[in-house]
Design an enzyme around this catalytic site. Sequence first.
Site, short mmCIF file in Angstrom:
data_model
loop_
_atom_site.label_atom_id
_atom_site.label_comp_id
_atom_site.label_asym_id
_atom_site.label_seq_id
_atom_site.Cartn_x
_atom_site.Cartn_y
_atom_site.Cartn_z
N GLU A 75 14.20 -4.72 1.26
CA GLU A 75 15.66 -4.64 1.07
C GLU A 75 16.32 -3.86 2.18
O GLU A 75 17.36 -4.23 2.71
CB GLU A 75 16.02 -3.92 -0.24
CG GLU A 75 15.49 -4.50 -1.50
CD GLU A 75 14.10 -4.03 -1.86
OE1 GLU A 75 13.20 -4.10 -0.99
OE2 GLU A 75 13.91 -3.64 -3.01
N CYS A 112 13.41 0.07 -5.24
CA CYS A 112 13.04 1.48 -5.47
C CYS A 112 14.29 2.35 -5.38
O CYS A 112 15.36 1.90 -4.94
CB CYS A 112 11.98 1.91 -4.46
SG CYS A 112 12.65 2.23 -2.81
N CYS A 115 15.96 2.56 -1.94
CA CYS A 115 16.69 1.32 -1.60
C CYS A 115 18.02 1.25 -2.36
O CYS A 115 19.04 0.88 -1.79
CB CYS A 115 15.86 0.09 -1.91
SG CYS A 115 14.58 -0.21 -0.68
#
Length: 162
Positions: A75, A112, A115
Amino acid sequence: MAKEKLLFQYERFDHISELTEDDQLMVDQAFEAMKGSYSPYSKFRVGAAVLLENGQIVLGANQENAAYPSGLCAERVAVFAAKSQFPEVAIISLAIAVDSEHIQIKAPAAPCGACRQSLLEFELNQDFPIPVILATKERGVLLIESVKSMLPLFFDRTNLDD
Ligand code: THU
């Protein structure tokens, strides 16, 4: 004392084919991005596709390193690349796909914490939310309406205001 509650809503689809055509295209792009995954340590492949307001789709994949924390999630690879190339262009949507030849994929993978924090910064800088699509081949798809909804009680630039 006040008790407060936050509601987190998302949509679950059994299969990619249930998504809108536009969202399916984004998922296809996320799987395409996965081809660039460098994941010899986790053997967990992640691809991300970022659709920008100018129509560009920027791809990213997770990049690992023998010094583990030096790697980066798909990401952030994708969104940082998009924002490096098109700093002023808003993000329309983000798709994230996961797969593995070694690990059984049991569910879509949510970004996560790091991110979420990075993505939120860009969402707050634009006028509309960024929907996030979390896709797997066989284990369904989640559609989340915004990054903000995934990161309640976030820290942002307003915390640093005078
Ligand atoms: N990873 C991502 O790229 N995105 C996520 O949303 C979760 C985890 C990567 C990091 C690492 O390369 C591998 O997946 C296992 O954690």
